[in-house]
Design an enzyme around this catalytic site. Structure first.
Site, PDB file in Angstrom:
ATOM      1  N   VAL A  55       0.824  -1.201   0.000  1.00 58.92           N
ATOM      2  CA  VAL A  55       0.000   0.000   0.000  1.00 58.92           C
ATOM      3  C   VAL A  55       0.866   1.261   0.000  1.00 58.92           C
ATOM      4  O   VAL A  55       0.649   2.185  -0.778  1.00 58.92           O
ATOM      5  CB  VAL A  55      -0.963  -0.020   1.210  1.00 58.92           C
ATOM      6  CG1 VAL A  55      -1.636   1.329   1.402  1.00 58.92           C
ATOM      7  CG2 VAL A  55      -2.012  -1.100   1.002  1.00 58.92           C
ATOM      8  N   PHE A 106      -8.449   0.924  -0.780  1.00 59.64           N
ATOM      9  CA  PHE A 106      -9.258  -0.149  -1.374  1.00 59.64           C
ATOM     10  C   PHE A 106      -8.569  -0.819  -2.556  1.00 59.64           C
ATOM     11  O   PHE A 106      -9.193  -1.587  -3.275  1.00 59.64           O
ATOM     12  CB  PHE A 106     -10.624   0.405  -1.811  1.00 59.64           C
ATOM     13  CG  PHE A 106     -11.460   0.890  -0.654  1.00 59.64           C
ATOM     14  CD1 PHE A 106     -12.224   0.002   0.088  1.00 59.64           C
ATOM     15  CD2 PHE A 106     -11.448   2.227  -0.288  1.00 59.64           C
ATOM     16  CE1 PHE A 106     -12.976   0.435   1.170  1.00 59.64           C
ATOM     17  CE2 PHE A 106     -12.202   2.677   0.801  1.00 59.64           C
ATOM     18  CZ  PHE A 106     -12.967   1.772   1.527  1.00 59.64           C
ATOM     19  N   LEU A 107      -7.282  -0.505  -2.783  1.00 60.98           N
ATOM     20  CA  LEU A 107      -6.623  -1.094  -3.954  1.00 60.98           C
ATOM     21  C   LEU A 107      -6.558  -2.614  -3.837  1.00 60.98           C
ATOM     22  O   LEU A 107      -6.585  -3.165  -2.741  1.00 60.98           O
ATOM     23  CB  LEU A 107      -5.218  -0.521  -4.136  1.00 60.98           C
ATOM     24  CG  LEU A 107      -4.152  -0.746  -3.050  1.00 60.98           C
ATOM     25  CD1 LEU A 107      -3.573  -2.136  -3.083  1.00 60.98           C
ATOM     26  CD2 LEU A 107      -3.042   0.275  -3.211  1.00 60.98           C
ATOM     27  N   GLU A 124      -4.313  -5.984  -4.759  1.00 57.55           N
ATOM     28  CA  GLU A 124      -3.009  -6.449  -5.214  1.00 57.55           C
ATOM     29  C   GLU A 124      -3.174  -7.045  -6.602  1.00 57.55           C
ATOM     30  O   GLU A 124      -4.169  -7.703  -6.890  1.00 57.55           O
ATOM     31  CB  GLU A 124      -2.452  -7.504  -4.266  1.00 57.55           C
ATOM     32  CG  GLU A 124      -1.855  -6.885  -3.028  1.00 57.55           C
ATOM     33  CD  GLU A 124      -1.322  -7.903  -2.038  1.00 57.55           C
ATOM     34  OE1 GLU A 124      -0.898  -8.989  -2.469  1.00 57.55           O
ATOM     35  OE2 GLU A 124      -1.355  -7.606  -0.836  1.00 57.55           O
ATOM     36  N   ALA A 177     -16.836 -19.331  -7.434  1.00 55.69           N
ATOM     37  CA  ALA A 177     -16.456 -20.413  -6.527  1.00 55.69           C
ATOM     38  C   ALA A 177     -15.004 -20.779  -6.819  1.00 55.69           C
ATOM     39  O   ALA A 177     -14.523 -20.608  -7.933  1.00 55.69           O
ATOM     40  CB  ALA A 177     -17.364 -21.616  -6.768  1.00 55.69           C
ATOM     41  N   GLY A 199      -7.558 -15.970   0.052  1.00 58.80           N
ATOM     42  CA  GLY A 199      -6.326 -15.877   0.838  1.00 58.80           C
ATOM     43  C   GLY A 199      -5.854 -14.447   0.850  1.00 58.80           C
ATOM     44  O   GLY A 199      -6.669 -13.518   0.767  1.00 58.80           O
ATOM     45  N   CYS A 224      -5.412  -9.584   3.321  1.00 57.26           N
ATOM     46  CA  CYS A 224      -6.502  -8.712   3.779  1.00 57.26           C
ATOM     47  C   CYS A 224      -7.749  -9.442   4.253  1.00 57.26           C
ATOM     48  O   CYS A 224      -8.134  -9.319   5.405  1.00 57.26           O
ATOM     49  CB  CYS A 224      -6.858  -7.716   2.684  1.00 57.26           C
ATOM     50  SG  CYS A 224      -5.528  -6.533   2.410  1.00 57.26           S
ATOM     51  N   LYS A 270      -7.539 -11.641   7.558  1.00 58.93           N
ATOM     52  CA  LYS A 270      -7.271 -10.897   8.802  1.00 58.93           C
ATOM     53  C   LYS A 270      -8.356  -9.853   9.079  1.00 58.93           C
ATOM     54  O   LYS A 270      -8.699  -9.609  10.234  1.00 58.93           O
ATOM     55  CB  LYS A 270      -5.871 -10.259   8.759  1.00 58.93           C
ATOM     56  CG  LYS A 270      -5.795  -8.894   8.105  1.00 58.93           C
ATOM     57  CD  LYS A 270      -4.429  -8.269   8.296  1.00 58.93           C
ATOM     58  CE  LYS A 270      -4.239  -7.045   7.422  1.00 58.93           C
ATOM     59  NZ  LYS A 270      -5.218  -5.977   7.569  1.00 58.93           N
TER      60      LYS A 270
END
Ligand code: NAD
Length: 455
Positions: A11, A155-156, A158, A262, A267, A270, A273
């Site tokens: 970020v 809000f970017l 990856e 689906a 993972g 963000c 956690k």
């Protein structure tokens, strides 16, 4: 404008580089000397499309500098962005030690008005704790300096971070209803003016609502994924095709097509956690977020589904069996392996006694690093890091796809068939059409698509 970015990770580096691209004078601080040395030598510590060019251009123009010098970083920017990590603590709550350390550093050195911008994802109420940490340092040295803390969550995504930062869907800014807050509002408005030229994208609100908005967004997205994964598993049982269902429901504008895929589970750094942290916040207020608990439980189970399909097909004892795995990063266009479903699949296959050949277009180095942490030396020795997708296939019983990289979408199926021992594909991302695969002579196991699986 003069801007300091504290924390030069995904970020922070993207924010710093993109704000420099718009003509700002940006100072990026990090505590990691190796990362700063790499950046000062023209390197980039993460894989992010387009980032290298933006960083190089702005360094050359003198608008972007990297340093570990805390005093200089505080002196530099009127706007001080905190973009450090907020990893989960042992109990799932967000660990704020890095955020508060950054805040104390600002309080220690500031001599004039500062706007402290919380860009990290932080629980509701963190701005007050940042304010207190800064004020404690000012009080300790008898300094009277005005400042304001605003919340500006990021809000970017990856893998599309530069594009997302430059063309945000929305900019959320929470500020205080005080004279300092109003001053901060004015400066933030000026900073983000270039992003609002086409139409206004900024949502101004109070600080707590801005902090909450980020968690609500990630919790909603994670919920959609777990919802579809749970339905996909049921579709497998009842003989329906989750992809047909996805189209069928996505066409309702109240539902929409996005984020209904689906797969092998979510993972990254963000969703896992942030879902946990929001649940934890709720518990502090004696509220049990039942939906989010289920979202997390479904996701944990979903990460096991691909491996379970392999075991169902080949048996629980995979000794002497070899598998090809395509895709290791938690999603395409990144080398991020944090909480990646591939790590769970590899653990399952290794535990069952298999050997594996793996390939990812960019995450090979990162995969070597994290798998050395996940596995013993003996287990790691059962993994071969291949040089190409096709290089994984030799002697493999089957191909397992975990990440939906573009490069995997139109492979040479004849070559795959010729190289594999059996023409079997386990597709954790539903990249292919079961009918087409059946015609091509493959036994195809998608997620929620068993209507056409030939077992
Ligand atoms: P990261 O781990 O990639 O980077 C954090 C950086 O902060 C590291 O380089 C670390 O060395 C540095 N750091 C730690 N303490 C410091 C200090 N006191 N002073 C200076 N630098 C310090 O983390 P990230 O993925 O960029 O995430 C940062 C925050 O943004 C988190 O709260 C995350 O939840 C949030 N966020 C991340 C994404 C994403 O896609 N990665 C998207 C939106 C929001």
């Amino acid at each position: 404008m003069k801007i300091t970015i504290i924390g030069t990770g995904y970020v922070g580096l993207v924010t710093g580089a993109c704000l420099a691209e718009l003509g700002n004078d940006v100072f990026c601080l990090d505590v990691d000397q190796k990362k700063i040395d790499l950046l000062n030598n023209g390197g980039i510590p993460i894989h992010e499309p387009g980032l290298e060019e933006v960083v190089a251009r702005n360094r050359a123009a003198g608008r972007l500098q990297f340093s570990t010098d805390v005093a200089a970083s505080v002196a530099h920017g009127t706007l001080q962005f905190i973009a450090v990590g907020t990893p989960p603590d042992e109990d799932g709550s967000a660990d704020l030690q890095y955020v508060l350390a950054a805040a104390r550093n600002i309080g220690k050195y500031m001599t004039e008005f500062k706007v402290i911008v919380d860009k990290s994802t932080v629980p509701v109420g963190t701005a007050d704790r940042v304010k207190a940490a800064v004020q404690d340092e000012l009080t300790a040295r008898g300094a009277e300096v005005k400042f304001s803390v605003v919340s500006n969550p990021e809000f970017l995504k990856e893998g599309a971070a530069v594009e997302d930062f430059m063309r945000p869907d929305r900019i959320v800014i929470g500020y205080d209803n005080t004279p300092e807050g109003e001053k901060a509002h004015g400066l933030m408005k000026k900073l983000y003016t270039p992003f609002n030229r086409n139409h206004e994208r900024t949502f101004w609100m109070d600080v707590r609502s801005a902090e909450f908005t980020k968690y609500a967004a990630n919790a909603m997205l994670a919920t959609r994924i777990s919802f579809m994964n749970e339905l996909a598993n049921l579709a497998d049982q009842v003989g329906a095709d989750i992809e047909a269902v996805r189209h069928g429901i996505g066409s309702d504008p109240r539902i929409g097509h996005s984020f209904l895929y689906a797969g092998a589970g979510y993972g990254g750094s963000c969703f896992p956690k942030d879902v946990q942290a929001l649940e934890r916040t709720a518990r502090q207020y004696d509220q049990d977020l039942l939906i989010l608990r289920a979202v997390e439980a479904v996701n944990d189970k979903q990460k096991l589904v691909l491996g379970q399909k392999v075991v169902k097909r080949f048996g629980a004892d995979l000794n002497g069996k070899h598998f090809a795995v395509w895709g290791l990063a938690f999603k395409p266009n990144t080398d991020d392996m944090r909480e990646a479903p591939a790590r769970v699949l590899i653990r399952q296959l290794i535990d069952a006694g298999a050997t594996i050949a793996v390939y990812d277009p960019v995450a090979m180095a990162e995969a070597k690093r994290v798998l050395a942490l996940d596995l013993s030396a003996e287990e790691l020795a059962r993994i071969r890091f291949a040089s190409s997708p096709m290089d994984t296939l030799t002697d493999a019983e089957a191909l397992v796809i975990v990440t939906e990289w573009k490069a995997f979408r139109s492979p040479d199926f004849d070559r795959i068939k010729a190289a594999l021992k059996h023409s079997i594909i386990f597709d954790g991302r539903n990249l292919f059409e079961p009918e087409v695969m059946a015609e091509a002579g493959f036994e195809y196991h998608g997620i929620g698509r068993s209507i056409l699986t030939r077992a």
